[in-house]
Design an enzyme around this catalytic site. Structure first.
Site, PDB file in Angstrom:
ATOM      1  N   GLU A 197      -6.740   5.181   7.655  1.00  0.00           N
ATOM      2  CA  GLU A 197      -6.356   6.562   7.338  1.00  0.00           C
ATOM      3  C   GLU A 197      -7.503   7.291   6.630  1.00  0.00           C
ATOM      4  O   GLU A 197      -7.673   8.495   6.778  1.00  0.00           O
ATOM      5  CB  GLU A 197      -5.070   6.573   6.502  1.00  0.00           C
ATOM      6  CG  GLU A 197      -3.867   6.250   7.395  1.00  0.00           C
ATOM      7  CD  GLU A 197      -2.692   5.625   6.683  1.00  0.00           C
ATOM      8  OE1 GLU A 197      -2.649   5.608   5.445  1.00  0.00           O
ATOM      9  OE2 GLU A 197      -1.799   5.132   7.407  1.00  0.00           O
ATOM     10  N   GLU A 241      -6.233  -5.047  10.288  1.00  0.00           N
ATOM     11  CA  GLU A 241      -5.199  -4.061  10.570  1.00  0.00           C
ATOM     12  C   GLU A 241      -5.533  -3.335  11.876  1.00  0.00           C
ATOM     13  O   GLU A 241      -6.328  -2.381  11.857  1.00  0.00           O
ATOM     14  CB  GLU A 241      -5.141  -3.016   9.453  1.00  0.00           C
ATOM     15  CG  GLU A 241      -4.714  -3.551   8.112  1.00  0.00           C
ATOM     16  CD  GLU A 241      -4.038  -2.457   7.297  1.00  0.00           C
ATOM     17  OE1 GLU A 241      -2.842  -2.604   7.034  1.00  0.00           O
ATOM     18  OE2 GLU A 241      -4.692  -1.464   6.952  1.00  0.00           O
ATOM     19  N   HIS A 288      -9.634   1.779   4.701  1.00  0.00           N
ATOM     20  CA  HIS A 288      -8.365   1.902   5.437  1.00  0.00           C
ATOM     21  C   HIS A 288      -8.549   2.915   6.574  1.00  0.00           C
ATOM     22  O   HIS A 288      -9.245   3.913   6.414  1.00  0.00           O
ATOM     23  CB  HIS A 288      -7.262   2.352   4.479  1.00  0.00           C
ATOM     24  CG  HIS A 288      -5.897   2.239   5.094  1.00  0.00           C
ATOM     25  ND1 HIS A 288      -5.428   3.162   5.998  1.00  0.00           N
ATOM     26  CD2 HIS A 288      -4.928   1.298   4.965  1.00  0.00           C
ATOM     27  CE1 HIS A 288      -4.209   2.786   6.377  1.00  0.00           C
ATOM     28  NE2 HIS A 288      -3.886   1.658   5.772  1.00  0.00           N
ATOM     29  N   ASN A 330       0.868  -1.179   0.000  1.00  0.00           N
ATOM     30  CA  ASN A 330       0.000   0.000   0.000  1.00  0.00           C
ATOM     31  C   ASN A 330       0.905   1.229   0.000  1.00  0.00           C
ATOM     32  O   ASN A 330       1.515   1.560   1.012  1.00  0.00           O
ATOM     33  CB  ASN A 330      -0.887  -0.023   1.261  1.00  0.00           C
ATOM     34  CG  ASN A 330      -1.706   1.246   1.403  1.00  0.00           C
ATOM     35  OD1 ASN A 330      -1.806   2.040   0.470  1.00  0.00           O
ATOM     36  ND2 ASN A 330      -2.291   1.431   2.585  1.00  0.00           N
ATOM     37  N   TRP A 331       0.963   1.891  -1.149  1.00  0.00           N
ATOM     38  CA  TRP A 331       1.892   3.011  -1.287  1.00  0.00           C
ATOM     39  C   TRP A 331       1.384   4.317  -0.687  1.00  0.00           C
ATOM     40  O   TRP A 331       2.130   5.276  -0.577  1.00  0.00           O
ATOM     41  CB  TRP A 331       2.220   3.213  -2.779  1.00  0.00           C
ATOM     42  CG  TRP A 331       3.405   2.401  -3.195  1.00  0.00           C
ATOM     43  CD1 TRP A 331       3.817   1.228  -2.632  1.00  0.00           C
ATOM     44  CD2 TRP A 331       4.334   2.714  -4.224  1.00  0.00           C
ATOM     45  NE1 TRP A 331       4.949   0.785  -3.250  1.00  0.00           N
ATOM     46  CE2 TRP A 331       5.288   1.674  -4.247  1.00  0.00           C
ATOM     47  CE3 TRP A 331       4.449   3.750  -5.154  1.00  0.00           C
ATOM     48  CZ2 TRP A 331       6.354   1.659  -5.135  1.00  0.00           C
ATOM     49  CZ3 TRP A 331       5.501   3.737  -6.047  1.00  0.00           C
ATOM     50  CH2 TRP A 331       6.447   2.702  -6.040  1.00  0.00           C
ATOM     51  N   LYS A 332       0.105   4.371  -0.350  1.00  0.00           N
ATOM     52  CA  LYS A 332      -0.469   5.615   0.202  1.00  0.00           C
ATOM     53  C   LYS A 332      -0.129   6.780  -0.747  1.00  0.00           C
ATOM     54  O   LYS A 332      -0.030   6.556  -1.946  1.00  0.00           O
ATOM     55  CB  LYS A 332       0.027   5.843   1.633  1.00  0.00           C
ATOM     56  CG  LYS A 332      -0.106   4.554   2.464  1.00  0.00           C
ATOM     57  CD  LYS A 332       0.165   4.708   3.922  1.00  0.00           C
ATOM     58  CE  LYS A 332      -0.011   3.349   4.602  1.00  0.00           C
ATOM     59  NZ  LYS A 332       0.033   3.408   6.042  1.00  0.00           N
ATOM     60  N   SER A 373       2.623  -2.359  10.448  1.00  0.00           N
ATOM     61  CA  SER A 373       4.047  -2.447  10.817  1.00  0.00           C
ATOM     62  C   SER A 373       4.699  -3.782  10.482  1.00  0.00           C
ATOM     63  O   SER A 373       5.523  -4.300  11.250  1.00  0.00           O
ATOM     64  CB  SER A 373       4.239  -2.107  12.306  1.00  0.00           C
ATOM     65  OG  SER A 373       3.916  -0.752  12.521  1.00  0.00           O
TER      66      SER A 373
HETATM   67  P1  PGA Z   1       2.536   0.082   7.606  1.00  0.00           P
HETATM   68  O1  PGA Z   1       1.142   0.384   6.913  1.00  0.00           O
HETATM   69  O2  PGA Z   1       3.042  -1.227   7.071  1.00  0.00           O
HETATM   70  O3  PGA Z   1       3.420   1.247   7.217  1.00  0.00           O
HETATM   71  O4  PGA Z   1       2.275   0.003   9.088  1.00  0.00           O
HETATM   72  C1  PGA Z   1       0.200  -0.639   6.738  1.00  0.00           C
HETATM   73  C2  PGA Z   1      -1.044  -0.086   6.103  1.00  0.00           C
HETATM   74  O5  PGA Z   1      -1.355   1.077   6.322  1.00  0.00           O
HETATM   75  O6  PGA Z   1      -1.744  -0.776   5.366  1.00  0.00           O
END
Ligand code: PGA
Length: 232
Positions: free
Chosen positions: A87, A152, A85, A7-9, A194
Site C-alpha cells: 500500500e 505478501e 508494504h 497490521n491496523w493500517k 487475506s
Molecule cells: P489483509 O491485509 O489481511 O487485510 O489482506 C494484510 C496486509 O496488508 O498486511
C-alpha cells in the site's frame, strides 16, 4: 512459536487498541504477538504484546516535515516496523531505493523491520512469481541484522483471495533457500494476504512459515483472538 503480526493500517483508536491488547494479554499462547499500530497509538499500554509501527522515514533526521525517524521510533520503546508494504509502494510511490534506506536505518536504530514483498497480479499471471521474489530479495535484503520477511502477494492483500497452499509452500521455499544461501536463514519468514480464521492454521503449518501478517482480521478481538488460538 509463530509470529502473529497485526497490521491496523489507518484504522482504530485508543479504546479499540486497549480492548484488543487486553484480550490478547489474557491468552495462554506461545506465539509472539506484534501489533503494528498507527503512529498516534504507539504509546498504548502494551501488557506483554509487542508493538510495531507501519512505516518509517527514509531520512535519519533533518528538514523532512511530517517524517518520523527510525531513531524516534526506537526511542518511543517499540521494537518492530513494517517497511515496503504494497500500500505504501502503490499510494506513496515508494521505490526499492527508498525501501532499502528505510530498512538500513531501522536496523541501525535497533528496530526489527518487517520487510514486505511479493509478486503483483501481473507477475502471477505471467508465471513470474519466483522470478519476482528472487529479484526483489536480491535487491532489498540487508547483509546482516535482524529482520522478518513478510511474503505478501500484492493481489492477495485485502481481496479475500489467497494463493493455494502449494503456491505458498513454493514461495516460502524459494525465500528460505535464498536466505540460506546468504547465511541469513535465522530470520523469520511470515505470510500475509487475506489471512482469516478459515485459513490461518492451515497456512501457518506450511514448511518455512514462521508466522502470519494479518490486516483486516487483526482489528477486532472477535476475529484476531480465534486466529491466535488456532495456531499452536
Ligand atoms: P489483509 O491485509 O489481511 O487485510 O489482506 C494484510 C496486509 O496488508 O498486511
Amino acid at each position: 512459536m509463530k509470529f502473529i503480526v497485526g497490521n491496523w493500517k489507518a484504522n482504530g483508536n485508543k479504546n479499540q487498541a486497549g480492548l484488543l491488547i487486553n484480550a490478547i494479554s489474557k491468552l495462554n499462547t506461545n506465539n509472539k504477538i506484534i501489533l503494528c499500530l498507527p503512529f498516534t497509538l504507539l504509546n498504548v499500554k502494551t501488557n506483554g504484546v509487542y508493538i510495531g509501527a507501519q512505516d518509517v522515514s527514509a531520512f535519519s533526521n533533518g528538514a523532512y516535515t511530517g517524517d518520523i525517524s527510525a531513531q524516534m521510533l526506537s526511542e518511543s520503546g517499540i521494537n518492530y516496523v513494517i517497511i515496503g508494504h504494497s500500500e505504501r509502494r502503490i499510494y506513496h510511490k515508494e521505490t526499492i531505493d527508498i525501501i532499502k534506506k528505510k530498512i538500513s536505518l531501522a536496523i541501525e536504530s535497533g528496530l526489527t523491520p518487517i520487510i514486505c514483498m511479493g509478486e503483483n497480479a501481473k507477475d502471477k499471471k505471467e508465471g513470474k512469481t519466483d522470478q519476482k521474489i528472487i529479484s526483489e530479495l536480491n535487491q532489498i535484503l540487508p547483509n546482516n541484522g535482524n529482520f522478518i520477511i513478510a511474503y505478501e502477494p500484492q493481489w492477495a492483500i485485502g481481496t479475500g483471495l489467497t494463493p493455494t497452499i502449494s503456491e505458498i509452500k513454493s514461495a516460502h521455499t524459494t525465500i528460505h533457500n535464498l536466505l540460506k544461501s546468504k547465511g541469513l536463514s535465522k530470520n523469520p519468514i511470515i505470510y500475509g494476504g487475506s489471512v482469516s480464521i478459515d485459513n490461518a492454521a492451515k497456512i501457518a503449518k506450511v514448511r518455512y512459515i514462521d508466522g502470519l501478517l494479518i490486516g483486516k482480521a487483526s482489528l477486532k478481538k472477535e476475529t484476531f483472538v480465534p486466529i491466535i488460538e488456532s495456531i499452536r
